[in-house]
Design a protein around this motif. Structure first.
Motif, PDB file in Angstrom:
ATOM      1  N   ASN A   1      -6.985   7.193   1.439  1.00 18.36           N
ATOM      2  CA  ASN A   1      -7.102   5.970   2.230  1.00 18.36           C
ATOM      3  C   ASN A   1      -6.984   4.745   1.345  1.00 18.36           C
ATOM      4  N   PHE A   2      -6.445   3.686   1.926  1.00 16.70           N
ATOM      5  CA  PHE A   2      -6.426   2.380   1.278  1.00 16.70           C
ATOM      6  C   PHE A   2      -7.016   1.403   2.290  1.00 16.70           C
ATOM      7  N   ILE A   3      -8.300   1.123   2.114  1.00 15.62           N
ATOM      8  CA  ILE A   3      -9.084   0.433   3.130  1.00 15.62           C
ATOM      9  C   ILE A   3      -9.185  -1.049   2.797  1.00 15.62           C
ATOM     10  N   THR A   4      -8.903  -1.882   3.774  1.00 18.13           N
ATOM     11  CA  THR A   4      -9.060  -3.321   3.615  1.00 18.13           C
ATOM     12  C   THR A   4     -10.525  -3.681   3.858  1.00 18.13           C
ATOM     13  N   LEU A   5     -11.150  -4.306   2.875  1.00 15.20           N
ATOM     14  CA  LEU A   5     -12.575  -4.639   2.965  1.00 15.20           C
ATOM     15  C   LEU A   5     -12.746  -6.027   3.557  1.00 15.20           C
ATOM     16  N   ASP A   6     -13.670  -6.126   4.451  1.00 12.75           N
ATOM     17  CA  ASP A   6     -14.023  -7.418   5.027  1.00 12.75           C
ATOM     18  C   ASP A   6     -15.039  -8.088   4.113  1.00 12.75           C
ATOM     19  N   PRO A   7     -14.893  -9.386   3.850  1.00 11.00           N
ATOM     20  CA  PRO A   7     -15.873 -10.069   2.975  1.00 11.00           C
ATOM     21  C   PRO A   7     -17.310  -9.951   3.469  1.00 11.00           C
TER      22      PRO A   7
ATOM     23  N   SER B   1      10.912  -5.012  11.124  1.00 10.46           N
ATOM     24  CA  SER B   1       9.907  -4.327  11.945  1.00 10.46           C
ATOM     25  C   SER B   1      10.319  -2.898  12.273  1.00 10.46           C
ATOM     26  N   ALA B   2      11.617  -2.660  12.453  1.00  9.98           N
ATOM     27  CA  ALA B   2      12.087  -1.303  12.745  1.00  9.98           C
ATOM     28  C   ALA B   2      11.862  -0.380  11.551  1.00  9.98           C
ATOM     29  N   VAL B   3      12.107  -0.887  10.340  1.00  6.71           N
ATOM     30  CA  VAL B   3      11.864  -0.093   9.136  1.00  6.71           C
ATOM     31  C   VAL B   3      10.377   0.204   8.995  1.00  6.71           C
ATOM     32  N   GLU B   4       9.551  -0.768   9.326  1.00  9.59           N
ATOM     33  CA  GLU B   4       8.100  -0.554   9.257  1.00  9.59           C
ATOM     34  C   GLU B   4       7.678   0.578  10.190  1.00  9.59           C
ATOM     35  N   LEU B   5       8.232   0.623  11.387  1.00  9.21           N
ATOM     36  CA  LEU B   5       7.921   1.706  12.321  1.00  9.21           C
ATOM     37  C   LEU B   5       8.377   3.058  11.784  1.00  9.21           C
ATOM     38  N   ASP B   6       9.552   3.086  11.152  1.00  7.73           N
ATOM     39  CA  ASP B   6      10.023   4.332  10.549  1.00  7.73           C
ATOM     40  C   ASP B   6       9.088   4.780   9.427  1.00  7.73           C
ATOM     41  N   CYS B   7       8.604   3.836   8.643  1.00 10.16           N
ATOM     42  CA  CYS B   7       7.652   4.162   7.573  1.00 10.16           C
ATOM     43  C   CYS B   7       6.361   4.740   8.156  1.00 10.16           C
ATOM     44  N   MET B   8       5.920   4.195   9.268  1.00  3.44           N
ATOM     45  CA  MET B   8       4.717   4.712   9.914  1.00  3.44           C
ATOM     46  C   MET B   8       4.943   6.137  10.417  1.00  3.44           C
ATOM     47  N   THR B   9       6.161   6.421  10.898  1.00  6.89           N
ATOM     48  CA  THR B   9       6.486   7.774  11.351  1.00  6.89           C
ATOM     49  C   THR B   9       6.426   8.766  10.196  1.00  6.89           C
ATOM     50  N   ILE B  10       7.027   8.386   9.071  1.00  8.65           N
ATOM     51  CA  ILE B  10       6.997   9.254   7.883  1.00  8.65           C
ATOM     52  C   ILE B  10       5.566   9.442   7.406  1.00  8.65           C
ATOM     53  N   TYR B  11       4.777   8.360   7.408  1.00 12.16           N
ATOM     54  CA  TYR B  11       3.375   8.432   6.976  1.00 12.16           C
ATOM     55  C   TYR B  11       2.593   9.428   7.824  1.00 12.16           C
TER      56      TYR B  11
ATOM     57  N   ASN C   1       0.027  -5.963   7.533  1.00 15.06           N
ATOM     58  CA  ASN C   1      -1.172  -5.662   8.315  1.00 15.06           C
ATOM     59  C   ASN C   1      -1.838  -4.425   7.718  1.00 15.06           C
ATOM     60  N   PRO C   2      -3.144  -4.226   7.931  1.00 15.95           N
ATOM     61  CA  PRO C   2      -3.888  -3.140   7.256  1.00 15.95           C
ATOM     62  C   PRO C   2      -3.290  -1.754   7.466  1.00 15.95           C
ATOM     63  N   ASP C   3      -2.834  -1.438   8.688  1.00 15.84           N
ATOM     64  CA  ASP C   3      -2.287  -0.103   8.937  1.00 15.84           C
ATOM     65  C   ASP C   3      -0.987   0.128   8.170  1.00 15.84           C
ATOM     66  N   ALA C   4      -0.098  -0.862   8.192  1.00 20.08           N
ATOM     67  CA  ALA C   4       1.166  -0.729   7.466  1.00 20.08           C
ATOM     68  C   ALA C   4       0.918  -0.665   5.964  1.00 20.08           C
ATOM     69  N   ARG C   5      -0.036  -1.449   5.480  1.00 19.81           N
ATOM     70  CA  ARG C   5      -0.367  -1.446   4.050  1.00 19.81           C
ATOM     71  C   ARG C   5      -0.848  -0.064   3.615  1.00 19.81           C
ATOM     72  N   GLU C   6      -1.753   0.518   4.369  1.00 16.96           N
ATOM     73  CA  GLU C   6      -2.261   1.847   4.032  1.00 16.96           C
ATOM     74  C   GLU C   6      -1.154   2.887   4.107  1.00 16.96           C
ATOM     75  N   ALA C   7      -0.301   2.794   5.111  1.00 12.67           N
ATOM     76  CA  ALA C   7       0.788   3.759   5.262  1.00 12.67           C
ATOM     77  C   ALA C   7       1.755   3.703   4.081  1.00 12.67           C
ATOM     78  N   LEU C   8       2.122   2.504   3.652  1.00 14.70           N
ATOM     79  CA  LEU C   8       3.084   2.366   2.556  1.00 14.70           C
ATOM     80  C   LEU C   8       2.490   2.813   1.228  1.00 14.70           C
ATOM     81  N   ILE C   9       1.233   2.469   0.983  1.00 19.36           N
ATOM     82  CA  ILE C   9       0.622   2.790  -0.313  1.00 19.36           C
ATOM     83  C   ILE C   9       0.302   4.276  -0.409  1.00 19.36           C
TER      84      ILE C   9
END
Length: 676
Positions: free
Chosen positions: A235-241, A172-182, A639-647
């Motif tokens: 953007n990398f958007i998660t689509l709802d069915p 989780s800490a690495v994920e937060l760092d990735c969000m900071t870089i994003y 989660n959608p926010d982390a997915r978009e940030a990483l991609i």
């Protein structure tokens, strides 16, 4: 005056310090210098200066030069604290359950005896935990590693033996760092787009995942101020069915407003030729409320050329599924045993078949492999026919008609393979390369529809029906892009259209000519060439409201029309009247327009926007794949926010890395127009 030269000093006595292995003592006039053999930096070499400053420099220099200082530091730490425990990989596996980020590790002591015994003092080493953790997060983003890698025992042991002071982080800490870089990279991306003078085209691609989730990726394509074609994921958007077209259009519009590119948007490219009509209508309607679209939006809706080719080929393969099944089973029979293969090779030799290509089976994921299978089998057509007579166990024989159908369809697909290879040769291709290839397909489809064989003509008619849908949406954009290629101009349209439209060719050519002139006039009026905010920033009408500028649009048109009445030659007229540029294999259309921008200031703005349109969005790794884009498991589980940030972050960091290592050079693909 004679300038003293640097000469190696004769050492009166042996230099015993280990640092002198990395420095050379030289004298200039009456001053002694110590010159680093790695970076050539000069430091004081006087005997009164000592060697502490040399050791300090050596540590920094070694780190910059990628030299391994691990052994030196290990010897130093061992001398200070010999109680530190050594952790090997085998021990780490045994202690996997007990390892924590605060466990004390030590370097694996593979230090030479003489280095341990030499008293080395390289000064204090400053370790930056914060910078190191951000470097780790950046590495994970750049290379697409799973976040969970920080929990892997092998990674923990490697890091601790490399740098014992580094505190291994949690997932989780690495994920937060990735969000900071994003967030930082997104701000840089926003500023780059906001400062862009030209327009932007978007592609909207749908992704799938093994969990049956769907995503939409929005990517910006534009030609920057240095005339380099850029591709940036937004953007990398998660689509709802449950998303309907109206909700999906709101999602896209929100992205446009978040990035503030709604007034810069030139076109949108979608991955399929069918569908999206309602979505596109809603987006165009919303955009038109703020600013009229160029050519009344005729150039806005673009479809992916490679995806359209794949869809057509898919229908062809489905039509001859029974024939390809027999071919596949025939090859399997021949390869079922050494005896059968030997008998088949003897028959091939008797039939004087050279067999330059070996028989191969296709891969279900690659449609191009089915084509290669058919091509190889057709080389052995005579041998397969004779095998039926000599081998009673061969039950998958094709009739002569089926072989004819396989041969004709292989010829159809071959053209699509060649065209797809042209479209995917460059990482990013400018829009001018598509028109001649698409025209060749159009001409061939017209001929294939005339085939007297009803089975083949029906296939060709279905292919042309799907192709016509693509042609109706994209032909104008592709034709204008080809006209803006100085090697072709209007001549390429005049060459192909008589072959496509026959007696109606003059009307169709005139329609293209009128369209590009109308577009050129819109750019010449100036009301549609730049974003109003950009114009304001440069000092032009900075205090005028958008509404006032819109009311002056009529004045712009009046000014343009009255200027034309004074027999002023437009950029487009000058460009078309001049001879075409010779076709050669090292031609770069972007470099050409960069050089000729002063001569065609208005037309170059139009060329920048048109040539940047993504006429295709599939690379070679997907162009021949029967499946679309599929997201891997470790990213689809985020989660959608982390997915978009990483991609998105990976895309931006990768572009920076490529620009740093090797500058982008986008050249036009050599085009050959054969006389017919």
């Amino acid at each position: 005056m004679e300038i003293p030269t640097e000469t190696p000093i004769k050492k009166p006595k042996r230099l015993t310090s280990v640092v002198w292995n990395h420095f050379e003592r030289v004298r200039k006039a009456d001053i002694c210098y110590a010159v680093c053999v790695h970076c050539k930096k000069k430091l004081s070499g006087s005997s009164n200066s000592g060697t502490t400053h040399l050791r300090n420099h050596l540590l920094r220099c070694l780190k910059r030069s990628n030299y391994d200082v691990t052994q030196i530091l290990a010897a130093k730490r061992k001398k200070k604290d010999p109680t530190l425990a050594v952790v090997t990989y085998e021990e780490g596996q045994r202690k996997e359950e007990t390892i924590s980020p605060v466990t004390t590790f030590k370097f694996d002591p593979e230090v030479k005896k003489e280095e341990v015994n030499v008293p080395i003092n390289l000064g204090s080493v400053r370790f930056d935990q914060e910078r190191s953790r951000l470097d780790l997060a950046r590495m994970i983003m750049l290379h697409g590693y799973p976040l969970a890698m920080v929990d892997h025992i092998g990674f923990k042991i490697f890091v601790k033996n490399l740098q014992p002071q580094f505190e291994v982080l949690t997932n989780s800490a690495v994920e937060l760092d990735c969000m900071t870089i994003y967030a930082k990279e997104k701000q840089k991306m926003y500023e780059a787009i906001h400062n862009l003078h030209g327009r932007i085209s978007l592609s909207a691609d749908v992704w799938d995942s093994s969990e049956n989730a769907r995503y939409m990726c929005l990517t910006a394509f534009y030609i920057d101020e240095d005339w380099k074609l850029q591709k940036k994921m937004l953007n990398f958007i998660t689509l709802d069915p449950s998303h309907t077209d109206d909700i999906l259009s709101e999602v896209v519009i929100k992205s446009l407003t978040d990035w503030a590119i709604d007034r810069k948007l030139f076109s949108m490219t979608f991955d399929h030729c069918t569908g999206y009509e309602e979505l596109i209508f809603r987006i165009k309607d919303w955009l038109s409320q703020n600013r009229p679209l160029l050519k009344n939006g005729e150039l806005f809706d673009v479809r992916c050329a490679v995806q359209s080719m794949k869809s057509i080929v898919s229908d062809v393969m489905e039509a001859i599924r029974d024939v390809t099944h027999k071919v596949r089973e025939s090859i399997r029979h021949v390869k079922s045993s050494q005896v059968t293969l030997g008998k088949f090779n003897e028959i091939a030799q008797q039939a004087a078949i050279s067999g330059e290509r070996p028989l191969i089976l296709d891969c279900g994921q690659q449609w191009s492999s089915t084509y290669l299978m058919l091509e190889a089998a057709l080389d052995y057509r005579g041998a397969f026919c004779l095998l039926e007579e000599h081998d009673p166990t061969y039950t998958s024989a094709l009739s002569e008609t089926e072989w004819d159908h396989a041969s004709a369809v292989a010829g159809y697909v071959k053209l699509f393979v060649e065209v797809t290879n042209v479209f995917t040769t460059n990482k990013y291709s400018t829009a001018n390369i598509y028109f001649p290839e698409i025209c060749d397909i159009h001409i061939q489809l017209i001929e294939w529809c005339k085939n007297p064989d009803n089975f083949l003509s029906d296939i060709a008619l279905k292919m042309k029906e799907k192709f016509d849908r693509y042609w109706s949406k994209c032909s104008l954009t592709l034709a204008i892009a080809a006209i803006l290629d100085p090697r072709f101009k209007m001549k390429l349209v005049e060459y192909y259209y008589p072959q496509i439209y026959d007696s109606d060719a003059p009307n169709q050519i005139k329609a293209i000519s009128d369209a590009i002139r109308e577009l050129s006039n819109e750019y010449a009026m100036g009301s549609s060439s730049l974003d109003p905010d950009t114009a304001g920033a440069s000092g032009s009408l900075a205090s005028t409201t958008i509404g006032t500028r819109d009311r002056l649009r009529g004045f712009d048109k009046f000014l343009h029309e009255t200027s034309q009445s004074h027999n002023m030659t437009s950029d487009l007229d000058k460009y078309l009247e001049e001879p075409v540029f010779p076709r050669n294999y090292d031609f770069s259309i972007l470099n050409w327009w960069k050089v000729h921008t002063p001569r065609y200031p208005i037309l170059s703005m139009m060329a920048r926007d048109i040539l940047g349109v993504p006429a295709s969005t599939l690379g070679p790794e997907l162009a021949f794949n029967n499946r679309g884009r599929v997201l891997d498991h470790h990213r689809s589980s985020l989660n959608p926010d982390a997915r978009e940030a990483l991609i998105c972050g990976q895309d931006w960091l990768r572009m920076e890395s490529e620009e740093y290592n090797s500058p982008h050079i986008y050249t036009a693909v050599p085009l050959t127009v054969e006389s017919k």
